[in-house]
Design a protein around this motif. Structure first.
Motif, PDB file in Angstrom:
ATOM      1  N   GLU A 156      11.250  22.368  -8.743  1.00 27.45           N
ATOM      2  CA  GLU A 156      11.151  22.480  -7.164  1.00 27.45           C
ATOM      3  C   GLU A 156      11.200  21.090  -6.707  1.00 27.45           C
ATOM      4  N   ASP A 157      11.321  20.080  -7.721  1.00 25.83           N
ATOM      5  CA  ASP A 157      11.580  18.628  -7.240  1.00 25.83           C
ATOM      6  C   ASP A 157      12.962  18.351  -6.836  1.00 25.83           C
ATOM      7  N   THR A 158      14.123  19.375  -7.018  1.00 23.97           N
ATOM      8  CA  THR A 158      15.336  19.320  -6.998  1.00 23.97           C
ATOM      9  C   THR A 158      15.567  19.152  -5.496  1.00 23.97           C
ATOM     10  N   GLY A 159      16.490  18.244  -5.256  1.00 26.32           N
ATOM     11  CA  GLY A 159      17.076  17.952  -3.995  1.00 26.32           C
ATOM     12  C   GLY A 159      17.909  16.809  -3.786  1.00 26.32           C
ATOM     13  N   VAL A 160      18.071  16.166  -2.585  1.00 23.41           N
ATOM     14  CA  VAL A 160      18.585  14.930  -2.161  1.00 23.41           C
ATOM     15  C   VAL A 160      17.639  14.205  -1.715  1.00 23.41           C
ATOM     16  N   ARG A 197       0.780  -1.247  -0.031  1.00 27.45           N
ATOM     17  CA  ARG A 197      -0.203   0.175   0.152  1.00 27.45           C
ATOM     18  C   ARG A 197       0.721   1.457   0.035  1.00 27.45           C
ATOM     19  N   THR A 198       0.518   2.263  -1.008  1.00 23.89           N
ATOM     20  CA  THR A 198       1.268   3.500  -0.907  1.00 23.89           C
ATOM     21  C   THR A 198       0.620   4.776  -0.313  1.00 23.89           C
ATOM     22  N   TYR A 199       1.132   5.643  -0.222  1.00 26.91           N
ATOM     23  CA  TYR A 199       0.681   7.167   0.469  1.00 26.91           C
ATOM     24  C   TYR A 199       1.704   7.954   0.089  1.00 26.91           C
ATOM     25  N   TYR A 200       1.087   9.142  -0.672  1.00 25.63           N
ATOM     26  CA  TYR A 200       2.113  10.234  -1.390  1.00 25.63           C
ATOM     27  C   TYR A 200       1.699  11.575  -0.657  1.00 25.63           C
ATOM     28  N   ALA A 201       2.520  12.337  -0.503  1.00 24.72           N
ATOM     29  CA  ALA A 201       2.589  13.612  -0.340  1.00 24.72           C
ATOM     30  C   ALA A 201       1.755  14.439  -1.398  1.00 24.72           C
ATOM     31  N   ASP A 202       0.901  15.372  -1.219  1.00 30.53           N
ATOM     32  CA  ASP A 202       0.026  16.176  -2.398  1.00 30.53           C
ATOM     33  C   ASP A 202       1.047  16.546  -3.402  1.00 30.53           C
ATOM     34  N   ALA A 261       3.378  14.926  -4.731  1.00 31.28           N
ATOM     35  CA  ALA A 261       3.724  13.834  -5.345  1.00 31.28           C
ATOM     36  C   ALA A 261       2.583  13.067  -5.986  1.00 31.28           C
ATOM     37  N   LYS A 262       1.585  13.286  -5.773  1.00 33.05           N
ATOM     38  CA  LYS A 262       0.397  12.503  -6.291  1.00 33.05           C
ATOM     39  C   LYS A 262       0.089  12.891  -7.725  1.00 33.05           C
ATOM     40  N   GLY A 263      -0.095  11.897  -8.406  1.00 28.52           N
ATOM     41  CA  GLY A 263      -0.333  11.854  -9.836  1.00 28.52           C
ATOM     42  C   GLY A 263       0.920  12.167 -10.689  1.00 28.52           C
TER      43      GLY A 263
END
Length: 121
Positions: free
Chosen positions: A89-93, A57-62, A64-66
């Protein structure tokens, strides 16, 4: 000893895709979940999503959804984070972590070393 090793990061243009891997070893993972977190420069480590080891089962931050999908390869003990339609804005470690099925990083006991994702505009 539990070890988590991330790979697959890199530089990609906005709108592109990347697939991150998290290879888990050294323990029994039933009853746990693997979470993905992202930390941008100078910011807190934020929850991206999580997958329960057994139920998948998965759960995502808003954010990341979609766009992002987490999956697990049973044979390889590897968890994947497929990232599509990437934005600057997805840039990061990006870190994977083993612990409770939670969006709170304090609920995770084991962490990988992280892999850098850079999305250019």
């Amino acid at each position: 000893q539990v070890q988590l090793v991330e790979s697959g990061g890199g530089l990609v243009q906005a709108g592109g895709s990347l697939r991150l891997s998290c290879a888990a070893s050294g323990g029994t993972f039933s009853g746990y979940a693997v979470g993905w977190f992202r930390q941008a420069p100078g910011k807190d480590r934020d929850f991206v999503g999580t997958i329960s080891w057994v139920s998948r089962r998965t759960y995502y931050a808003d954010s990341a959804k979609g766009r992002f999908t987490i999956s697990r390869d049973n044979a390889e003990n590897t968890v994947y984070l497929q990232m599509n339609s990437l934005k600057p804005e997805d840039t990061g470690v990006y870190y994977c972590a083993l612990g409770g099925r939670s969006s709170n990083l304090n609920d995770y006991n084991y962490w990988g070393q992280g892999t850098q994702v850079t999305v250019s505009s």
